[in-house]
Scaffold this motif. Structure first.
Motif, PDB file in Angstrom:
ATOM      1  N   ARG A  72      -0.814 -40.934 -53.732  1.00 19.97           N
ATOM      2  CA  ARG A  72      -0.853 -40.030 -52.582  1.00 19.97           C
ATOM      3  C   ARG A  72      -1.261 -38.629 -53.041  1.00 19.97           C
ATOM      4  O   ARG A  72      -0.424 -37.725 -53.115  1.00 19.97           O
ATOM      5  CB  ARG A  72       0.500 -39.986 -51.880  1.00 19.97           C
ATOM      6  N   SER A  74      -2.790 -34.847 -52.989  1.00 26.72           N
ATOM      7  CA  SER A  74      -2.629 -33.788 -51.985  1.00 26.72           C
ATOM      8  C   SER A  74      -3.955 -33.209 -51.505  1.00 26.72           C
ATOM      9  O   SER A  74      -3.971 -32.415 -50.564  1.00 26.72           O
ATOM     10  CB  SER A  74      -1.764 -32.662 -52.549  1.00 26.72           C
ATOM     11  N   ASP A  75      -5.055 -33.599 -52.130  1.00 26.44           N
ATOM     12  CA  ASP A  75      -6.370 -33.052 -51.799  1.00 26.44           C
ATOM     13  C   ASP A  75      -6.869 -33.614 -50.466  1.00 26.44           C
ATOM     14  O   ASP A  75      -7.271 -34.771 -50.373  1.00 26.44           O
ATOM     15  CB  ASP A  75      -7.364 -33.386 -52.918  1.00 26.44           C
ATOM     16  N   LYS A  76      -6.881 -32.801 -49.426  1.00 26.79           N
ATOM     17  CA  LYS A  76      -7.323 -33.250 -48.113  1.00 26.79           C
ATOM     18  C   LYS A  76      -8.812 -33.578 -48.078  1.00 26.79           C
ATOM     19  O   LYS A  76      -9.275 -34.280 -47.178  1.00 26.79           O
ATOM     20  CB  LYS A  76      -7.006 -32.189 -47.060  1.00 26.79           C
ATOM     21  N   ALA A 203       0.361 -37.621 -44.118  1.00 26.25           N
ATOM     22  CA  ALA A 203      -0.620 -36.561 -44.359  1.00 26.25           C
ATOM     23  C   ALA A 203      -2.027 -37.029 -44.008  1.00 26.25           C
ATOM     24  O   ALA A 203      -2.825 -36.274 -43.434  1.00 26.25           O
ATOM     25  CB  ALA A 203      -0.560 -36.106 -45.815  1.00 26.25           C
TER      26      ALA A 203
END
Length: 302
Positions: A72, A74-76, A203
């Motif tokens: 998972r 965190s880089d959108k 997310a």
């Protein structure tokens, strides 16, 4: 890679991290079926009943990056349709698969179509369940269904959307009411669906779709591939529930655009019709794959 009888599982390195997968019926000789879960970000667990099809062919399950047992990050910037297509292609290559059937559910129908547009030679057929090939149309249909909720539920949704705050108990209650009518009508929900929601990549879902099925704020809000559906020249099976948020009327619109297409409406069911009417759904899918195939090729996992 680990093995247990007819099951093969492991992790594959992809752009942004590792994804987890497993294959049921790894020793079977039928053309493999790759399953694509919905969301984006709702892991494979709720599709597990499809493993019954592994008596004839390998059935591949995996958690897309950002949810379930997969990494998972965190880089959108990773949450794009194009990257998920590349991820699927890499999975298929690492498993040493040639031609495959693809079964997508909800968001997975978008991914299935986009994969076909990029690698049409690799796809034998597609099963598109709860199809969502136009998010603007999907949202329009959901908005129509919201009008049938109790007035207090509608008001809770309107207040949340006006304020931009979606963490109230009233909004959550409205979500549950809508979901119990148009996502899964079983009471209680099956364990595999609850596990999928527990492993959800929130997310990813919020970035690409939004805070709920009826509040579309993410990057997919303007997505549509309807104008390209006529490019699909392999057999396609469309399925939806009578009370599906992916409505029968819109599914029929998709059917008209696809050259070689069958459509089945599952009565007394909704978006998760494969869970609500599993025997009927599995028979429909099994018969479709058999009809498409005619005969089985070599084994893919010796």
């Amino acid at each position: 890679m680990g093995e247990n009888g007819n099951r093969v599982e492991g992790f594959i390195e992809v752009e942004g991290g590792k994804i987890w997968y497993y294959v049921e019926g790894a020793d079977k000789s039928g053309i493999p079926l790759i399953t694509l879960h919905g969301g984006p970000g709702v892991p494979h667990d709720y599709l597990e009943p499809l493993s019954i099809l592994s008596d004839e062919r390998p059935v591949v399950f995996y958690d897309q990056l950002g949810c379930g047992r997969s990494d998972r990050p965190s880089d959108k910037g990773l949450w794009t349709v194009e990257r998920f297509v590349r991820e699927l292609n890499l999975l298929k290559e690492r498993l040493g698969m040639g031609k495959v059937h693809i079964l997508g559910q909800s968001w997975g129908t978008i991914l299935a179509c986009e994969y076909f547009f990029s690698k049409p030679e690799d796809v034998v057929s597609m099963v598109l369940s709860g199809p969502a090939m136009s998010i603007p149309q999907f949202e329009k249909d959901v908005r129509k269904l919201l009008a049938f909720l109790p007035k207090e539920k509608q008001n809770a949704i309107h207040r949340a959307e006006a304020s931009g705050r979606f963490d109230s108990r009233e909004y959550a209650d409205a979500m549950r009411t809508f979901y119990s009518r148009h996502v899964c009508r079983l009471d209680p929900w099956p364990d595999c669906l609850n596990r999928a929601l527990e492993g959800m990549g929130t997310a990813v879902y919020e970035h690409m779709y939004g805070p709920s099925e009826f509040t579309v704020t993410g990057t997919l809000r303007n997505y549509s591939c309807v104008h390209r559906l006529r490019e699909i020249d392999v057999p396609v099976l469309l399925t939806c529930g009578r009370f599906d948020e992916a409505t029968p009327a819109t599914t029929e619109l998709y059917r008209r655009e696809i050259v070689n297409c069958e459509m089945k409406i599952i009565e007394d069911a909704s978006h998760e019709h494969h869970l609500e009417k599993p025997e009927e759904y599995m028979e429909i899918v099994r018969n479709f794959l058999k009809k498409v195939e005619g005969h089985g090729p070599r084994k893919y996992f010796e």
